[in-house]
Design a protein around this motif. Structure first.
Motif, mmCIF file in Angstrom:
data_model
loop_
_atom_site.group_PDB
_atom_site.id
_atom_site.type_symbol
_atom_site.label_atom_id
_atom_site.label_comp_id
_atom_site.label_asym_id
_atom_site.label_seq_id
_atom_site.Cartn_x
_atom_site.Cartn_y
_atom_site.Cartn_z
ATOM 1 N N SER A 3 0.877 -1.163 0.000
ATOM 2 C CA SER A 3 0.000 0.000 0.000
ATOM 3 C C SER A 3 0.919 1.219 0.000
ATOM 4 O O SER A 3 1.719 1.405 0.914
ATOM 5 C CB SER A 3 -0.862 -0.044 1.263
ATOM 6 O OG SER A 3 -1.651 1.101 1.334
ATOM 7 N N ARG A 29 -1.668 -1.059 -3.962
ATOM 8 C CA ARG A 29 -2.705 -0.029 -3.866
ATOM 9 C C ARG A 29 -1.989 1.320 -3.776
ATOM 10 O O ARG A 29 -1.109 1.509 -2.922
ATOM 11 C CB ARG A 29 -3.541 -0.326 -2.619
ATOM 12 C CG ARG A 29 -4.449 0.712 -2.215
ATOM 13 C CD ARG A 29 -5.840 0.235 -1.761
ATOM 14 N NE ARG A 29 -6.743 1.362 -1.976
ATOM 15 C CZ ARG A 29 -7.392 1.571 -3.102
ATOM 16 N NH1 ARG A 29 -7.329 0.710 -4.091
ATOM 17 N NH2 ARG A 29 -8.159 2.626 -3.242
ATOM 18 N N HIS A 74 -5.001 3.343 5.440
ATOM 19 C CA HIS A 74 -4.447 2.541 4.330
ATOM 20 C C HIS A 74 -3.268 1.664 4.723
ATOM 21 O O HIS A 74 -2.797 0.867 3.920
ATOM 22 C CB HIS A 74 -4.030 3.470 3.179
ATOM 23 C CG HIS A 74 -5.173 4.221 2.573
ATOM 24 N ND1 HIS A 74 -6.068 3.655 1.687
ATOM 25 C CD2 HIS A 74 -5.599 5.486 2.755
ATOM 26 C CE1 HIS A 74 -6.980 4.549 1.332
ATOM 27 N NE2 HIS A 74 -6.719 5.670 1.976
#
Ligand code: NAD
Ligand code: DAU
Length: 350
Positions: A3, A29, A74
Protein backbone atom coordinates in the motif's frame (compact mmCIF):
# COMPACT_ATOMS: atom_id res chain seq x y z
CA UNK A 1 0.03 -6.45 -1.21
CA UNK A 2 1.88 -3.13 -0.91
CA UNK A 3 0.00 0.00 0.00
CA UNK A 4 1.80 3.08 -1.29
CA UNK A 5 1.34 6.77 -0.52
CA UNK A 6 2.48 9.07 -3.32
CA UNK A 7 2.45 12.76 -2.38
CA UNK A 8 2.24 15.38 -5.13
CA UNK A 9 1.14 12.75 -7.64
CA UNK A 10 -0.84 15.26 -9.73
CA UNK A 11 2.25 17.31 -10.60
CA UNK A 12 4.71 16.82 -13.42
CA UNK A 13 7.03 14.09 -12.08
CA UNK A 14 4.44 12.79 -9.61
CA UNK A 15 1.95 12.01 -12.38
CA UNK A 16 4.51 9.98 -14.33
CA UNK A 17 5.50 8.18 -11.12
CA UNK A 18 1.89 7.46 -10.19
CA UNK A 19 1.12 6.13 -13.67
CA UNK A 20 4.19 3.87 -13.56
CA UNK A 21 3.33 2.37 -10.15
CA UNK A 22 -0.41 1.96 -10.85
CA UNK A 23 0.10 0.27 -14.22
CA UNK A 24 3.27 -1.72 -13.51
CA UNK A 25 2.18 -3.03 -10.12
CA UNK A 26 -1.53 -3.91 -10.28
CA UNK A 27 -1.20 -5.66 -6.91
CA UNK A 28 -0.09 -2.42 -5.20
CA UNK A 29 -2.71 -0.03 -3.87
CA UNK A 30 -1.63 3.54 -4.70
CA UNK A 31 -3.04 6.57 -2.88
CA UNK A 32 -2.17 9.95 -4.37
CA UNK A 33 -2.33 12.80 -1.84
CA UNK A 34 -2.16 16.16 -3.61
CA UNK A 35 -3.23 19.67 -2.66
CA UNK A 36 -3.88 20.58 -6.30
CA UNK A 37 -1.96 23.83 -6.20
CA UNK A 38 -1.55 25.66 -9.51
CA UNK A 39 0.97 22.91 -10.42
CA UNK A 40 -1.27 19.94 -9.67
CA UNK A 41 -3.69 18.84 -12.36
CA UNK A 42 -5.84 15.72 -12.37
CA UNK A 43 -5.94 15.89 -16.17
CA UNK A 44 -2.36 14.55 -15.93
CA UNK A 45 -3.80 11.27 -14.62
CA UNK A 46 -6.99 11.01 -16.71
CA UNK A 47 -5.90 7.71 -18.26
CA UNK A 48 -5.53 5.93 -14.91
CA UNK A 49 -8.19 7.61 -12.76
CA UNK A 50 -10.57 4.62 -13.05
CA UNK A 51 -7.98 1.93 -12.23
CA UNK A 52 -9.09 -0.26 -9.29
CA UNK A 53 -5.74 0.03 -7.47
CA UNK A 54 -5.68 3.85 -7.59
CA UNK A 55 -7.24 6.47 -5.33
CA UNK A 56 -6.91 10.25 -5.30
CA UNK A 57 -7.17 12.23 -2.06
CA UNK A 58 -7.17 16.03 -2.11
CA UNK A 59 -5.14 17.25 0.85
CA UNK A 60 -2.08 18.92 2.22
CA UNK A 61 1.16 17.29 3.35
CA UNK A 62 1.51 19.93 6.06
CA UNK A 63 -1.75 18.70 7.64
CA UNK A 64 -0.36 16.12 10.08
CA UNK A 65 -3.82 14.99 11.22
CA UNK A 66 -4.85 14.25 7.65
CA UNK A 67 -1.64 12.36 6.87
CA UNK A 68 -1.95 10.40 10.13
CA UNK A 69 -5.52 9.52 9.17
CA UNK A 70 -4.39 8.22 5.79
CA UNK A 71 -1.71 6.05 7.40
CA UNK A 72 -4.31 4.62 9.79
CA UNK A 73 -6.79 3.96 6.98
CA UNK A 74 -4.45 2.54 4.33
CA UNK A 75 -1.64 1.01 6.42
CA UNK A 76 0.99 2.24 3.96
CA UNK A 77 4.09 0.10 3.52
CA UNK A 78 5.79 2.65 1.26
CA UNK A 79 5.89 6.41 0.74
CA UNK A 80 7.06 8.23 -2.40
CA UNK A 81 7.28 11.84 -1.27
CA UNK A 82 7.13 14.09 -4.32
CA UNK A 83 4.95 16.99 -3.16
CA UNK A 84 6.79 20.28 -3.15
CA UNK A 85 6.83 23.82 -4.36
CA UNK A 86 9.23 23.33 -7.25
CA UNK A 87 9.83 26.55 -9.20
CA UNK A 88 12.98 28.51 -8.34
CA UNK A 89 11.59 31.87 -9.59
CA UNK A 90 8.51 31.54 -7.37
CA UNK A 91 10.78 30.79 -4.40
CA UNK A 92 12.51 34.12 -4.96
CA UNK A 93 9.23 36.04 -4.75
CA UNK A 94 7.58 33.89 -2.05
CA UNK A 95 10.19 31.96 0.00
CA UNK A 96 7.95 31.18 2.96
CA UNK A 97 5.53 28.99 1.03
CA UNK A 98 8.57 26.88 0.08
CA UNK A 99 9.56 26.54 3.73
CA UNK A 100 6.01 25.56 4.63
CA UNK A 101 5.48 22.89 1.99
CA UNK A 102 8.99 21.59 1.46
CA UNK A 103 10.31 21.67 5.03
CA UNK A 104 7.26 21.46 7.30
CA UNK A 105 5.36 19.26 4.85
CA UNK A 106 8.22 16.77 4.63
CA UNK A 107 8.57 16.77 8.43
CA UNK A 108 4.84 16.05 8.82
CA UNK A 109 4.91 13.08 6.41
CA UNK A 110 8.04 11.74 8.16
CA UNK A 111 6.38 12.11 11.56
CA UNK A 112 3.24 10.28 10.42
CA UNK A 113 5.37 7.46 8.94
CA UNK A 114 7.43 7.19 12.11
CA UNK A 115 4.33 6.99 14.31
CA UNK A 116 2.70 4.37 12.09
CA UNK A 117 5.81 2.24 11.54
CA UNK A 118 7.55 2.30 14.93
CA UNK A 119 8.19 -1.31 15.95
CA UNK A 120 7.58 -2.57 12.40
CA UNK A 121 10.09 -0.78 10.17
CA UNK A 122 11.50 -3.86 8.40
CA UNK A 123 9.37 -4.05 5.27
CA UNK A 124 8.81 -0.30 4.90
CA UNK A 125 10.36 2.36 2.61
CA UNK A 126 10.16 6.13 2.90
CA UNK A 127 11.45 7.52 -0.42
CA UNK A 128 12.21 11.22 -0.66
CA UNK A 129 12.43 12.72 -4.16
CA UNK A 130 14.95 15.53 -4.19
CA UNK A 131 17.01 17.68 -6.50
CA UNK A 132 20.61 18.25 -7.56
CA UNK A 133 20.17 21.93 -6.68
CA UNK A 134 20.97 21.12 -3.04
CA UNK A 135 24.63 20.82 -4.07
CA UNK A 136 24.80 24.44 -5.24
CA UNK A 137 26.46 25.66 -8.40
CA UNK A 138 29.37 24.17 -10.37
CA UNK A 139 32.02 26.02 -12.32
CA UNK A 140 32.90 24.90 -15.83
CA UNK A 141 34.39 21.61 -14.59
CA UNK A 142 33.34 18.75 -12.33
CA UNK A 143 30.19 16.87 -11.35
CA UNK A 144 27.95 16.47 -8.30
CA UNK A 145 28.47 13.10 -6.57
CA UNK A 146 26.58 11.77 -3.55
CA UNK A 147 29.50 13.01 -1.42
CA UNK A 148 29.41 16.62 -2.63
CA UNK A 149 28.79 19.00 0.29
CA UNK A 150 25.42 20.72 0.32
CA UNK A 151 25.55 24.40 -0.72
CA UNK A 152 22.02 25.50 -1.65
CA UNK A 153 21.71 29.06 -2.91
CA UNK A 154 18.04 29.74 -3.65
CA UNK A 155 15.10 29.58 -1.24
CA UNK A 156 13.88 26.57 -3.26
CA UNK A 157 17.14 24.63 -3.03
CA UNK A 158 17.61 25.62 0.63
CA UNK A 159 14.14 24.26 1.43
CA UNK A 160 14.87 21.01 -0.43
CA UNK A 161 18.27 20.69 1.31
CA UNK A 162 16.53 21.21 4.60
CA UNK A 163 14.00 18.49 3.79
CA UNK A 164 16.82 16.09 2.82
CA UNK A 165 18.48 16.73 6.20
CA UNK A 166 15.21 16.07 7.99
CA UNK A 167 14.79 12.76 6.14
CA UNK A 168 18.32 11.68 7.15
CA UNK A 169 17.68 12.81 10.72
CA UNK A 170 14.65 10.48 10.90
CA UNK A 171 16.84 7.64 9.60
CA UNK A 172 19.67 8.17 12.11
CA UNK A 173 17.48 9.07 15.08
CA UNK A 174 14.47 6.76 14.73
CA UNK A 175 15.68 4.15 12.24
CA UNK A 176 13.06 5.19 9.67
CA UNK A 177 13.94 3.22 6.49
CA UNK A 178 14.60 6.11 4.14
CA UNK A 179 15.98 6.41 0.61
CA UNK A 180 16.78 9.70 -1.14
CA UNK A 181 17.49 10.54 -4.75
CA UNK A 182 18.78 13.85 -6.10
CA UNK A 183 17.96 14.35 -9.76
CA UNK A 184 18.90 16.85 -12.45
CA UNK A 185 16.44 18.85 -14.60
CA UNK A 186 13.56 16.80 -15.99
CA UNK A 187 11.61 17.43 -19.18
CA UNK A 188 8.72 15.71 -20.94
CA UNK A 189 4.90 15.66 -21.18
CA UNK A 190 2.78 17.40 -18.48
CA UNK A 191 5.61 19.80 -17.55
CA UNK A 192 4.04 23.02 -16.32
CA UNK A 193 4.73 25.90 -18.76
CA UNK A 194 6.47 28.11 -16.21
CA UNK A 195 9.66 26.04 -16.61
CA UNK A 196 12.08 26.78 -19.47
CA UNK A 197 11.28 23.97 -21.95
CA UNK A 198 7.46 23.95 -21.85
CA UNK A 199 7.41 27.77 -21.60
CA UNK A 200 9.43 28.02 -24.83
CA UNK A 201 7.31 25.37 -26.58
CA UNK A 202 4.17 27.28 -25.61
CA UNK A 203 5.62 30.61 -26.71
CA UNK A 204 6.96 29.29 -30.01
CA UNK A 205 3.52 27.86 -30.85
CA UNK A 206 2.01 31.28 -30.11
CA UNK A 207 4.87 33.32 -31.66
CA UNK A 208 5.58 35.04 -28.33
CA UNK A 209 9.02 36.15 -27.00
CA UNK A 210 11.32 33.47 -25.59
CA UNK A 211 12.77 34.98 -22.38
CA UNK A 212 16.38 33.87 -21.85
CA UNK A 213 17.88 34.98 -18.54
CA UNK A 214 21.20 36.86 -18.65
CA UNK A 215 23.32 35.70 -21.58
CA UNK A 216 21.84 32.20 -21.71
CA UNK A 217 25.18 30.69 -20.65
CA UNK A 218 23.89 28.75 -17.63
CA UNK A 219 24.12 24.99 -18.01
CA UNK A 220 21.58 22.34 -17.01
CA UNK A 221 21.77 18.53 -17.27
CA UNK A 222 18.46 17.41 -18.83
CA UNK A 223 16.80 14.03 -18.26
CA UNK A 224 13.59 12.66 -19.81
CA UNK A 225 11.02 12.35 -17.03
CA UNK A 226 10.23 8.67 -17.76
CA UNK A 227 13.91 7.84 -17.20
CA UNK A 228 13.72 9.61 -13.83
CA UNK A 229 10.68 7.65 -12.64
CA UNK A 230 12.25 4.41 -13.90
CA UNK A 231 15.24 5.18 -11.68
CA UNK A 232 12.94 5.89 -8.72
CA UNK A 233 11.19 2.55 -9.27
CA UNK A 234 14.57 0.74 -9.23
CA UNK A 235 15.83 2.54 -6.13
CA UNK A 236 12.52 2.10 -4.30
CA UNK A 237 12.63 -1.67 -4.84
CA UNK A 238 16.37 -2.42 -4.93
CA UNK A 239 18.26 0.55 -3.47
CA UNK A 240 19.84 0.36 -0.03
CA UNK A 241 18.06 1.84 2.98
CA UNK A 242 19.73 4.98 4.32
CA UNK A 243 21.44 5.68 0.98
CA UNK A 244 21.37 8.55 -1.45
CA UNK A 245 21.47 8.12 -5.23
CA UNK A 246 22.18 10.82 -7.78
CA UNK A 247 20.18 10.64 -11.02
CA UNK A 248 21.20 12.59 -14.14
CA UNK A 249 21.20 12.61 -17.89
CA UNK A 250 24.89 13.21 -18.72
CA UNK A 251 23.32 15.70 -21.05
CA UNK A 252 24.51 19.25 -20.50
CA UNK A 253 23.15 22.17 -22.51
CA UNK A 254 23.59 25.91 -22.18
CA UNK A 255 20.16 27.53 -22.07
CA UNK A 256 20.76 29.42 -25.30
CA UNK A 257 21.77 26.27 -27.23
CA UNK A 258 18.76 24.44 -25.82
CA UNK A 259 16.34 27.20 -26.83
CA UNK A 260 17.88 27.27 -30.33
CA UNK A 261 17.43 23.49 -30.62
CA UNK A 262 13.77 23.88 -29.64
CA UNK A 263 13.38 26.62 -32.26
CA UNK A 264 15.02 24.46 -34.94
CA UNK A 265 12.85 21.41 -34.27
CA UNK A 266 9.66 23.43 -33.93
CA UNK A 267 10.19 25.38 -37.17
CA UNK A 268 10.45 22.00 -38.93
CA UNK A 269 7.41 20.50 -37.20
CA UNK A 270 5.27 23.63 -37.68
CA UNK A 271 6.33 24.03 -41.32
CA UNK A 272 7.84 27.46 -40.62
CA UNK A 273 10.88 28.85 -42.45
CA UNK A 274 14.24 27.96 -40.91
CA UNK A 275 15.24 30.67 -38.37
CA UNK A 276 11.70 31.97 -37.80
CA UNK A 277 11.40 31.02 -34.12
CA UNK A 278 14.95 32.08 -33.21
CA UNK A 279 13.86 35.65 -33.88
CA UNK A 280 11.63 35.32 -30.82
CA UNK A 281 14.64 34.90 -28.48
CA UNK A 282 14.76 37.82 -26.05
CA UNK A 283 17.52 38.26 -23.47
CA UNK A 284 16.00 39.43 -20.18
CA UNK A 285 17.20 40.33 -16.67
CA UNK A 286 19.01 37.45 -15.02
CA UNK A 287 17.49 35.36 -12.20
CA UNK A 288 18.78 36.52 -8.79
CA UNK A 289 21.53 34.19 -7.54
CA UNK A 290 21.31 32.20 -10.79
CA UNK A 291 23.30 28.95 -10.40
CA UNK A 292 25.78 28.68 -13.29
CA UNK A 293 25.93 24.96 -13.89
CA UNK A 294 24.50 21.65 -12.66
CA UNK A 295 25.90 18.28 -13.75
CA UNK A 296 25.32 14.92 -12.14
CA UNK A 297 27.64 11.97 -11.75
CA UNK A 298 25.23 9.00 -11.70
CA UNK A 299 27.95 6.32 -11.53
CA UNK A 300 26.69 4.88 -8.24
CA UNK A 301 23.23 4.25 -9.68
CA UNK A 302 24.72 2.70 -12.82
CA UNK A 303 27.15 0.45 -10.93
CA UNK A 304 24.78 -0.65 -8.16
CA UNK A 305 21.47 -0.91 -9.99
CA UNK A 306 22.37 -0.85 -13.70
CA UNK A 307 20.39 2.30 -14.50
CA UNK A 308 21.29 4.43 -17.53
CA UNK A 309 19.14 7.01 -19.38
CA UNK A 310 17.28 5.44 -22.30
CA UNK A 311 16.73 8.43 -24.59
CA UNK A 312 19.05 10.70 -26.52
CA UNK A 313 18.15 14.35 -25.91
CA UNK A 314 17.20 15.25 -29.51
CA UNK A 315 14.82 12.27 -29.53
CA UNK A 316 13.39 13.12 -26.09
CA UNK A 317 12.84 16.75 -27.07
CA UNK A 318 11.20 15.69 -30.32
CA UNK A 319 8.79 13.38 -28.41
CA UNK A 320 8.10 16.17 -25.92
CA UNK A 321 7.32 18.76 -28.62
CA UNK A 322 5.06 16.23 -30.38
CA UNK A 323 3.17 15.67 -27.11
CA UNK A 324 2.59 19.41 -26.60
CA UNK A 325 1.47 19.86 -30.21
CA UNK A 326 -0.96 16.96 -29.83
CA UNK A 327 -2.23 18.26 -26.47
CA UNK A 328 -2.82 21.93 -27.16
CA UNK A 329 -6.00 21.81 -25.09
CA UNK A 330 -4.00 20.79 -21.99
CA UNK A 331 -1.58 23.63 -22.63
CA UNK A 332 -4.36 26.17 -23.23
CA UNK A 333 -6.20 25.06 -20.09
CA UNK A 334 -3.21 25.36 -17.77
CA UNK A 335 -2.13 28.68 -19.23
CA UNK A 336 -5.64 30.14 -19.11
CA UNK A 337 -6.28 28.91 -15.59
CA UNK A 338 -9.43 27.05 -16.68
CA UNK A 339 -8.55 24.00 -14.68
CA UNK A 340 -7.98 26.02 -11.50
CA UNK A 341 -11.42 27.54 -11.84
CA UNK A 342 -12.81 24.04 -12.39
CA UNK A 343 -11.21 22.72 -9.19
CA UNK A 344 -12.43 25.71 -7.19
CA UNK A 345 -15.97 24.95 -8.28
CA UNK A 346 -15.64 21.18 -7.99
CA UNK A 347 -14.19 21.06 -4.49
CA UNK A 348 -16.20 23.98 -3.19
CA UNK A 349 -19.31 21.82 -3.76
CA UNK A 350 -18.03 18.99 -1.54
P1 NAD B 1 5.41 20.17 -9.67
O1 NAD B 1 5.45 21.58 -9.17
O2 NAD B 1 5.07 19.90 -11.10
O3 NAD B 1 4.39 19.32 -8.78
C1 NAD B 1 4.30 19.45 -7.40
C2 NAD B 1 3.02 18.74 -6.95
O4 NAD B 1 2.95 18.83 -5.52
C3 NAD B 1 1.74 19.38 -7.50
O5 NAD B 1 0.84 18.38 -7.91
C4 NAD B 1 1.19 20.13 -6.30
O6 NAD B 1 -0.22 20.26 -6.32
C5 NAD B 1 1.65 19.25 -5.15
N1 NAD B 1 1.74 19.97 -3.88
C6 NAD B 1 2.32 21.18 -3.66
N2 NAD B 1 2.17 21.53 -2.37
C7 NAD B 1 1.51 20.50 -1.76
C8 NAD B 1 1.06 20.26 -0.44
N3 NAD B 1 1.29 21.16 0.54
N4 NAD B 1 0.41 19.12 -0.15
C9 NAD B 1 0.19 18.20 -1.14
N5 NAD B 1 0.56 18.37 -2.42
C10 NAD B 1 1.22 19.52 -2.73
O7 NAD B 1 6.82 19.57 -9.29
P2 NAD B 1 7.73 18.52 -10.08
O8 NAD B 1 8.58 19.26 -11.04
O9 NAD B 1 6.91 17.40 -10.54
O10 NAD B 1 8.69 18.05 -8.88
C11 NAD B 1 8.29 16.98 -8.05
C12 NAD B 1 9.39 16.70 -7.04
O11 NAD B 1 10.59 16.38 -7.72
C13 NAD B 1 9.72 17.90 -6.16
O12 NAD B 1 9.99 17.44 -4.87
C14 NAD B 1 10.97 18.50 -6.78
O13 NAD B 1 11.76 19.15 -5.82
C15 NAD B 1 11.63 17.25 -7.32
N6 NAD B 1 12.51 17.41 -8.50
C16 NAD B 1 12.05 18.06 -9.62
C17 NAD B 1 12.86 18.15 -10.74
C18 NAD B 1 12.39 18.82 -12.02
O14 NAD B 1 13.20 19.00 -12.94
N7 NAD B 1 11.11 19.15 -12.16
C19 NAD B 1 14.16 17.60 -10.71
C20 NAD B 1 14.59 16.99 -9.55
C21 NAD B 1 13.75 16.89 -8.45
O1 DAU C 1 17.95 20.74 -11.32
C1 DAU C 1 16.71 20.27 -10.90
C2 DAU C 1 15.73 21.42 -10.83
O2 DAU C 1 15.43 21.80 -12.16
C3 DAU C 1 14.46 21.07 -10.06
O3 DAU C 1 14.78 20.78 -8.73
C4 DAU C 1 13.46 22.23 -10.12
O4 DAU C 1 12.25 21.86 -9.48
C5 DAU C 1 13.19 22.55 -11.58
O5 DAU C 1 12.31 23.65 -11.68
C6 DAU C 1 14.49 22.84 -12.31
O6 DAU C 1 15.08 24.10 -11.85
P1 DAU C 1 15.71 25.17 -12.88
O7 DAU C 1 15.70 26.49 -12.25
O8 DAU C 1 17.00 24.67 -13.43
O9 DAU C 1 14.61 25.06 -14.08
P2 DAU C 1 13.91 26.19 -14.97
O10 DAU C 1 13.17 25.49 -16.06
O11 DAU C 1 13.18 27.19 -14.15
O12 DAU C 1 15.16 26.94 -15.61
C7 DAU C 1 16.10 26.24 -16.42
C8 DAU C 1 17.17 27.23 -16.83
O13 DAU C 1 16.59 28.18 -17.74
C9 DAU C 1 17.72 28.05 -15.68
O14 DAU C 1 19.10 28.29 -15.90
C10 DAU C 1 16.95 29.36 -15.75
C11 DAU C 1 16.68 29.51 -17.23
N1 DAU C 1 15.41 30.19 -17.60
C12 DAU C 1 14.27 29.76 -17.02
C13 DAU C 1 13.07 30.34 -17.34
C14 DAU C 1 11.77 29.90 -16.68
C15 DAU C 1 15.42 31.18 -18.56
O15 DAU C 1 16.47 31.54 -19.11
N2 DAU C 1 14.23 31.75 -18.88
C16 DAU C 1 13.05 31.39 -18.31
O16 DAU C 1 11.99 31.98 -18.64
Amino acid sequence: MHSILITGGAGFIGSHLTRLFVTRYPNYRVVNLDKLTYAGNLENLKDIEGMPNYQFVKGDVTDLEQVRGLFAEHRFTGVLHCAAESHVDRSITDPLSFVTTNVLGTAAVLQAAKEAWTGAMDDKVFYHISTDEVYGSLGKEGFFTEKTAYDPRSPYSASKASSDHMVRAFYHTYGLPVKISNCSNNYGPYHFPEKLIPLCIHNIINSKPLPVYGKGENVRDWLYVEDHVRAIDLIFHQGKVGETYNIGGHNEWTNIDLVKELCRQMDEKLGRDKGTSEQLITFVKDRAGHDLRYAIDATKLKNELGWVPSLQFEEGISKTIDWYLANKEWLDDVTSGNYLRYYDQQYHKR
